[in-house]
Design an enzyme around this catalytic site. Structure first.
Site: not given
Length: 485
Positions: A133, A187, A190-191, A194
């Site tokens: 990232s 990940k 995480h996105n 986001e």
């Protein structure tokens, strides 16, 4: 262009922006010699010509690329997820030997990573799905890195990744997340966070613009001020920059010449889909994904707007105090988004047998990645104090932070509703908080309905067991086996 045999300790396949930037980052770190390869050799030649200082070992064939790698061979794939990734994996796996390492650094679906790792590991080759990232800048200057795979593979790969990772408070932003698909799973989440973070910031901007009548440049000053406090983060920082931008051709604020239809890639949707499969409520993240989808339905938006004769009058607010309310609501809603994300990580770890250190994840997100934020240190502290937290909202710091902003949060959501300003992110986060806060939920009625139409059974508050009421008979209650539906 001929490669030097066995001289590179790390290789990169895929010379698009992310791959070339990652290769440059690797080459800039002491001890690394980087082999590079791209299916279209023009990109490789261009990179080598533009950056002779990197000392790349370049190849124009897969065979030469593999030969240029020192054993155990280690190669990072940076190509488009899906069929392209599978093709490169197949090419490398046919040439690599047991003990070599194939790293997928793209935004792969973690289910694909689990499948690939199982297939590749049967050959004795290590396969490491790795979340990276930070975008183009992070790839070049230091990303946050989330590798999965085996512990054995990480012994070789870890120092290489640590050499290029972002650094937060003296620590590289990389850790071994867990086996097989754990890195890509984290990940993905995480996105998802986001998505929620960006939607909440966009709603804050919309409220400031619509209700306080500030212009984009003035709102930029507000976000810049917020970035010096507990909201300090990369996304808040760049929001001020975007709002300050003026379009060169029209002289208008940049934000006003951009089409209000937001695109999306797969990871946000995957976060929501997998949360549903895991039974984890992530309403704040889901509403952010849906908000992008709705924004991209211009025909539907136009059709509804054509039916409306009048919109609600905007509620008058005190400009400064309402801006403070928005700041508090934004912080509380961001806490909820992160809490939901970590809930999904915990559930994923349980489902797939991963031993994930939640505090370590918060640490590696403190720099390099898109959601890097000052309050991630608070998440680290929360899990250090109590690794078994039921929810981040239980931690004393976050409980107090949300409670102190609760009245402002409610004022923002209610004022937005009365003014006709959509706040799906703020609203969903507040409803989630309220659902956790009230002593009794209307789910009891839902259970009654389910038992009535489908004999799905229910449990009682006053004694153990599973029960069913004979709704179409004499409505007596009987003990029953739990429903499987």
């Amino acid at each position: 262009m001929s490669a030097e045999s066995g001289t590179a300790n790390i290789g990169v396949v895929g010379m698009a922006v992310m791959g070339s930037n990652l290769a440059r980052n690797l080459a800039s770190r002491e001890g690394n010699t980087v082999a590079v390869y791209n299916r279209s050799p023009e990109r490789t030649r261009k990179l080598v010509a533009e950056h002779p200082e990197a000392g790349f070992v370049a190849s124009e064939s897969v065979d030469d690329f593999v030969a240029s790698l020192a054993k155990p061979r280690t190669a990072i794939i940076m190509v488009q997820a899906g069929a392209g990734t599978d093709a490169v994996i197949s090419e490398l796996a046919a040439r690599f030997e047991p003990g070599d390492i194939i790293v997928d650094g793209g935004n792969a679906n973690f289910h694909d990573t689990i499948r690939r790792e199982k297939d590749i590991s049967a050959t004795g080759i290590h396969f490491v799905g790795t979340g990276i990232s930070g975008g183009e800048e992070g790839a070049l200057n230091g990303p946050s890195i989330m590798p999965g795979g085996t512990v054995e593979a990480y012994e070789t790969l870890g120092p290489i990744l640590a050499s290029i990772a972002a650094v937060a408070e003296g620590e590289p932003c990389v850790t071994h997340i867990g086996t097989d698909g754990a890195g890509h799973f984290v990940k993905m989440v995480h996105n998802g966070i986001e998505y929620a973070d960006m939607q909440l910031i966009a709603e804050a901007y919309d409220l400031l613009r619509t209700l306080t009548k500030r212009q984009p440049a003035e709102i930029a000053e507000v976000f810049e001020a917020w970035n010096s406090g507990d909201l300090e983060s990369y996304l808040i920082e760049i929001t001020a920059e975007v709002l300050r931008q003026v379009d060169a051709s029209t002289g208008k604020p940049f934000i006003d010449i951009v089409l209000d239809q937001a695109g999306a890639k797969g990871t946000g949707s995957w976060t929501v889909q997998n949360a549903l499969d895991l039974g984890v409520p992530v309403g704040g993240i889901a509403e952010a994904v849906f908000a992008r989808s709705l924004s991209s339905k211009p025909a539907q938006r136009a059709a509804v707007q054509a039916t409306i004769k009048a919109r609600p009058a905007v509620v008058e607010v005190d400009v400064d105090s309402f801006a403070d309310d928005i700041r508090a609501a934004l912080y509380a809603s961001k806490v909820v988004a992160y809490a939901q994300g970590f809930d999904e990580i915990i559930a994923g770890a349980q489902q797939y047998g991963w031993n994930i250190d939640k505090g370590a994840i918060a640490k590696i997100w403190r720099a390099g990645c898109i959601i890097r934020a000052q309050f991630l240190n608070r998440i680290v502290e929360a899990y250090e104090k109590n690794p078994e937290l039921e929810t981040l909202l239980e931690d004393p710091y976050f409980a107090e932070a949300v409670a102190s902003g609760e009245e402002a949060w409610r004022r923002v959501v209610s004022t937005a509703a009365l003014s006709g300003v959509p706040v799906p992110g703020f609203g969903a986060a507040l409803s989630y908080y309220d659902s956790l806060s009230v002593p009794r939920l209307p789910a009891a009625l839902v259970q009654g309905q389910r038992d009535f139409f489908g004999a799905h059974t229910y449990k009682r508050v006053d004694r153990e067991g599973t029960f069913h009421t004979l709704w179409s008979g004499d409505r007596t209650e009987i003990e029953s086996e739990p429903s499987t539906h």
